[in-house]
Design an enzyme around this catalytic site. Structure first.
Site, PDB file in Angstrom:
ATOM      1  N   ASP A 122       0.826  -1.218   0.000  1.00 14.13           N
ATOM      2  CA  ASP A 122       0.000   0.000   0.000  1.00 14.13           C
ATOM      3  C   ASP A 122       0.855   1.261   0.000  1.00 14.13           C
ATOM      4  O   ASP A 122       0.560   2.223   0.709  1.00 14.13           O
ATOM      5  CB  ASP A 122      -0.958   0.005   1.195  1.00 14.13           C
ATOM      6  CG  ASP A 122      -2.129   0.980   0.984  1.00 14.13           C
ATOM      7  OD1 ASP A 122      -2.400   1.329  -0.188  1.00 14.13           O
ATOM      8  OD2 ASP A 122      -2.749   1.390   1.975  1.00 14.13           O
TER       9      ASP A 122
ATOM     10  N   LYS B 157       2.122   4.781  -1.055  1.00 22.18           N
ATOM     11  CA  LYS B 157       1.583   5.997  -1.642  1.00 22.18           C
ATOM     12  C   LYS B 157       1.992   7.154  -0.740  1.00 22.18           C
ATOM     13  O   LYS B 157       2.358   6.929   0.432  1.00 22.18           O
ATOM     14  CB  LYS B 157       0.059   5.925  -1.779  1.00 22.18           C
ATOM     15  CG  LYS B 157      -0.682   5.638  -0.483  1.00 22.18           C
ATOM     16  CD  LYS B 157      -2.164   5.445  -0.736  1.00 22.18           C
ATOM     17  CE  LYS B 157      -2.887   4.990   0.539  1.00 22.18           C
ATOM     18  NZ  LYS B 157      -4.294   4.723   0.290  1.00 22.18           N
TER      19      LYS B 157
ATOM     20  N   ASN C 216       0.830   7.371   2.918  1.00 20.91           N
ATOM     21  CA  ASN C 216       1.341   6.432   3.919  1.00 20.91           C
ATOM     22  C   ASN C 216       2.812   6.651   4.250  1.00 20.91           C
ATOM     23  O   ASN C 216       3.480   5.759   4.780  1.00 20.91           O
ATOM     24  CB  ASN C 216       1.118   4.987   3.456  1.00 20.91           C
ATOM     25  CG  ASN C 216      -0.336   4.575   3.593  1.00 20.91           C
ATOM     26  OD1 ASN C 216      -1.103   5.227   4.292  1.00 20.91           O
ATOM     27  ND2 ASN C 216      -0.719   3.498   2.927  1.00 20.91           N
TER      28      ASN C 216
ATOM     29  N   ASP D 233       0.863   2.546   8.338  1.00 19.82           N
ATOM     30  CA  ASP D 233      -0.342   1.820   7.906  1.00 19.82           C
ATOM     31  C   ASP D 233      -0.001   0.487   7.225  1.00 19.82           C
ATOM     32  O   ASP D 233       0.215   0.411   6.019  1.00 19.82           O
ATOM     33  CB  ASP D 233      -1.196   2.678   6.969  1.00 19.82           C
ATOM     34  CG  ASP D 233      -2.623   2.130   6.873  1.00 19.82           C
ATOM     35  OD1 ASP D 233      -2.840   0.946   7.218  1.00 19.82           O
ATOM     36  OD2 ASP D 233      -3.527   2.878   6.468  1.00 19.82           O
TER      37      ASP D 233
ATOM     38  N   THR E 268      -4.211   0.592  -3.685  1.00 19.68           N
ATOM     39  CA  THR E 268      -4.719   1.872  -4.159  1.00 19.68           C
ATOM     40  C   THR E 268      -4.700   1.837  -5.680  1.00 19.68           C
ATOM     41  O   THR E 268      -3.661   1.503  -6.258  1.00 19.68           O
ATOM     42  CB  THR E 268      -3.822   3.007  -3.629  1.00 19.68           C
ATOM     43  OG1 THR E 268      -3.874   2.991  -2.196  1.00 19.68           O
ATOM     44  CG2 THR E 268      -4.270   4.359  -4.142  1.00 19.68           C
TER      45      THR E 268
END
Length: 679
Positions: free
Chosen positions: A495, A497, A500, A513, A532
């Site tokens: 995840d 991005k 985060n 996260d 995402t």
């Protein structure tokens, strides 16, 4: 009598005059109504044209991502799902109609022939009456539909958007993940639909990918050259192979030509011929599972025979260059040397907070502004919020992540949340946020974590529009260190991005996260659809199974977004994002340097086994890429570099680098299933 007749005649004439005037008014009103209807049609046409132009322009250039990215939570695939019960016999014309509809759809057209064939076979039939609701705006969807016959109307917020007729496809996002419907669809006439549920679609895609992988593994194990390789190494070869097709009578390899590719036949028949006394002599015929060209991978040779497709042939192939990047001469190196990994001097969790209790944590309040006196919220997520708290005993700040237990159960995320807790409790890395303690009550679970006072990289990127190259290099290098630590422990992150990534007080970047993180044995694949949209690797979208290579893809996307201000594949519509990712056409802005383009292109190769970081030298290939030439990795791990990100951090109250959020007084429902007993 005559006077009365005259009076009646006058009244009649007056009434006729009134009637005439009313008719004239009606005609005028009808004319105005038609003009307004035409105006509405023109406006609708302009809106549709503007939408088409915007989609066209977004495919030609960059579409700036202004809002935080949506997140797709992993949804488990049922192990025991019986998909045979959904098989419905279809006539030749019905199959042709379905195939034609799928070929017109931007997402479905990118499935391979076998996937399309399986979908056609498993589509079930659905009949609906006039006035029946097929999809209701705002509800969660789980099915894709193809119109076989009849007419349906699509509306949004009460406004008619379009009409659907035979051959139209709708609801396709619902077969990828659990999403809310953005419009309503109602039957205008009696309709016949073909439909397929998400879990059935995902099951057949996963089953197909697993079977193909097992099949390829079996084929490779029979190849003499590969006998000494482990399953993990063979799996790496499969990840670097690509599907290629040949037409009837097409020459695949020609005798005397330089050989550099190895082929496995998946479908079709190949004839092998050799020139003897000036004549082509048939040596043998090969079919599914047979292979040729293996020696071309390990030495410079000329082809000793000609291989020709007797019928249309499908092969899986790998060339010499990709093979050499995947398999070393000696044993495959899975990890970096110990001295290249994270700083082993990382401090242990402070003993002063080891006995932390939930009752010890006190909310920190806004000192000024519209939310003055309210508790500070650092961020909002799909399952809860992160609040700033402190302790009366030692005055340390914590980011307290509060997650709704009810929502976790509804979304079937219990396993992921428990894994996140276990994972973070074991982690000791300067580039990953620390977890100090966890708590629970009847409504929430809580995680007390590092407070990274510098704020989110996402917020800083929106303020700066795009980052200077030295800042991007530093941020990416911190992510590489976090990846190296996690991958060494066989943990995928999944995840990545800007949202985060957090900055600590010194400007160093920490990964936060871990809700989508997963432990995976080397050589294995997992089939969850999660992450995402803008950052998803092609193999996740196509349900082909993914592994650590998906993390390297997202690293390439991150570097692009930090340098350009927007990811390379973006759109307001998720299906457009997925279509662009699968197309794989990445356009670089003129200001982006050649070294950055090179690194991004190598990290975002379509075949996972060919991505930088996934080849034989692992993370070392990423670290030694010329874009990182000025990065001293040892000093970075020792935190001896002056972070260029420091200038992004504003000075002021402890919350000044965060967006401000209103306090939410509404409490979630209680939840007593007991899944959180270990919290």
């Amino acid at each position: 009598m005559e006077a009365k007749l005259k009076e009646l005649q006058q009244k009649l004439e007056k009434q006729c005059q009134i009637n005439q005037e009313l008719q004239n008014e009606n005609r005028t009103l009808e004319k105005r109504l038609k003009e307004k209807e035409k105006l509405l049609e023109d406006l609708q046409s302009h809106l549709e044209e503007a939408d088409r132009l915007s989609q066209r322009s977004s495919s030609d250039g960059l579409e700036v991502r202004q809002s935080r990215a949506a997140v797709m939570a992993p949804e488990p695939i049922p192990e025991d799902m019986d998909i045979s019960s959904t098989r419905v016999k279809k006539t030749t014309s019905e199959r042709a109609q379905i195939m034609k509809a799928m070929q017109k759809n931007d997402f479905l057209i990118r499935l391979d022939e076998e996937q399309i064939s399986m979908m056609v076979e498993l589509l079930s039939s659905l009949d609906r009456c006039p006035g029946d609701n097929i999809i209701t705006e705002g509800t969660e969807g789980d099915s894709l539909y193809i119109v076989a016959a009849g007419e349906l109307r699509v509306t949004q917020a009460g406004r008619t958007l379009r009409t659907l007729t035979s051959g139209d496809v709708f609801g396709e996002l619902a077969i990828l993940y659990n999403c809310k419907r953005t419009a309503s669809v109602k039957a205008v006439t009696a309709v016949k639909l073909w439909c397929i549920e998400r879990q059935i679609y995902r099951s057949i895609m996963a089953i197909k990918s697993k079977k193909k992988r097992e099949q390829l593994m079996g084929f490779l194990k029979t190849a003499h050259t590969f006998k000494s390789l482990s399953d993990e190494q063979l799996s790496s070869i499969i990840d670097s192979m690509e599907e290629v097709k040949f037409q009837e009578n097409e020459v695949i390899v020609r005798e005397g030509a330089e050989g550099n590719t190895f082929y496995i036949i998946l479908q079709g028949e190949v004839q092998v011929t050799k020139k003897v006394n000036g004549q082509q002599k048939v040596i043998r015929k090969m079919g599914q599972g047979d292979y040729f060209g293996e020696l071309a991978l390990i030495r410079e040779i000329l082809r000793t025979a000609t291989c020709t497709a007797l019928v249309p042939v499908t092969c899986f192939a790998i060339d010499k260059e990709a093979f050499e990047e995947t398999i070393p001469i000696e044993i495959l190196e899975l990890h970096d040397d110990p001295d290249l990994l994270e700083n082993t001097q990382t401090s242990k969790k402070e003993s002063s907070v080891s006995s932390l209790q939930l009752k010890d944590l006190v909310p920190v309040l806004y000192q000024e502004g519209r939310y003055q006196g309210n508790p500070i919220t650092l961020g909002l997520g799909g399952f809860g919020r992160v609040e700033l708290v402190t302790t009366l005993h030692h005055g340390k700040y914590f980011a307290l992540k509060r997650i709704s237990k009810k929502l976790i159960v509804q979304k079937r995320q219990e396993e992921h949340v428990l894994f996140e807790k276990k994972l973070l409790m074991d982690i000791e890395c300067d580039f990953i946020v620390k977890l100090y303690a966890t708590f629970k009550d009847s409504r929430y679970i809580y995680m007390a974590m590092d407070f990274c006072s510098g704020g989110e990289i996402w917020t800083k990127l929106k303020e700066a529009k795009r980052f200077e190259e030295n800042i991007t290099v530093f941020v990416a290098a911190c992510v590489v260190e976090a990846y190296a630590y996690l991958h060494k422990k066989d943990i995928m992150y999944r995840d990545l991005k800007p949202e985060n990534l957090m900055l600590d007080s010194r400007g160093y970047v920490k990964l936060v996260d871990f809700g989508f993180a997963k432990k995976l044995q080397r050589g294995q694949k997992t089939y969850s659809f999660c992450g995402t949209p803008e950052y998803m690797a092609p193999e996740i979208i196509q349900n082909q199974g993914h592994d650590f290579a998906a993390d390297f893809w997202s690293l390439g996307i991150l570097i692009y977004e930090l340098l350009a201000g927007s990811p390379p594949f973006s759109s307001s519509e998720p299906q457009n994002i997925y279509a662009r990712i699968l197309d794989g056409v990445m356009k670089f802005p003129p200001h982006m340097g050649e070294a950055a383009r090179s690194l991004i292109s190598k990290l975002c190769r379509p075949r996972p086994g060919q991505r930088l970081g996934s080849t034989k030298n692992g993370m070392r290939d990423v670290r030694t890429h010329r874009w990182f030439n000025n990065m001293n990795w040892h000093k970075l791990r020792m935190k001896q570099i002056d972070a260029p990100t420091l200038k992004l951090i504003r000075k002021g109250p402890c919350y000044i680098n965060f967006d401000r959020f209103p306090f939410d007084k509404i409490q979630d429902e209680e939840e007593f299933s007991g899944w959180d007993r270990d919290f």
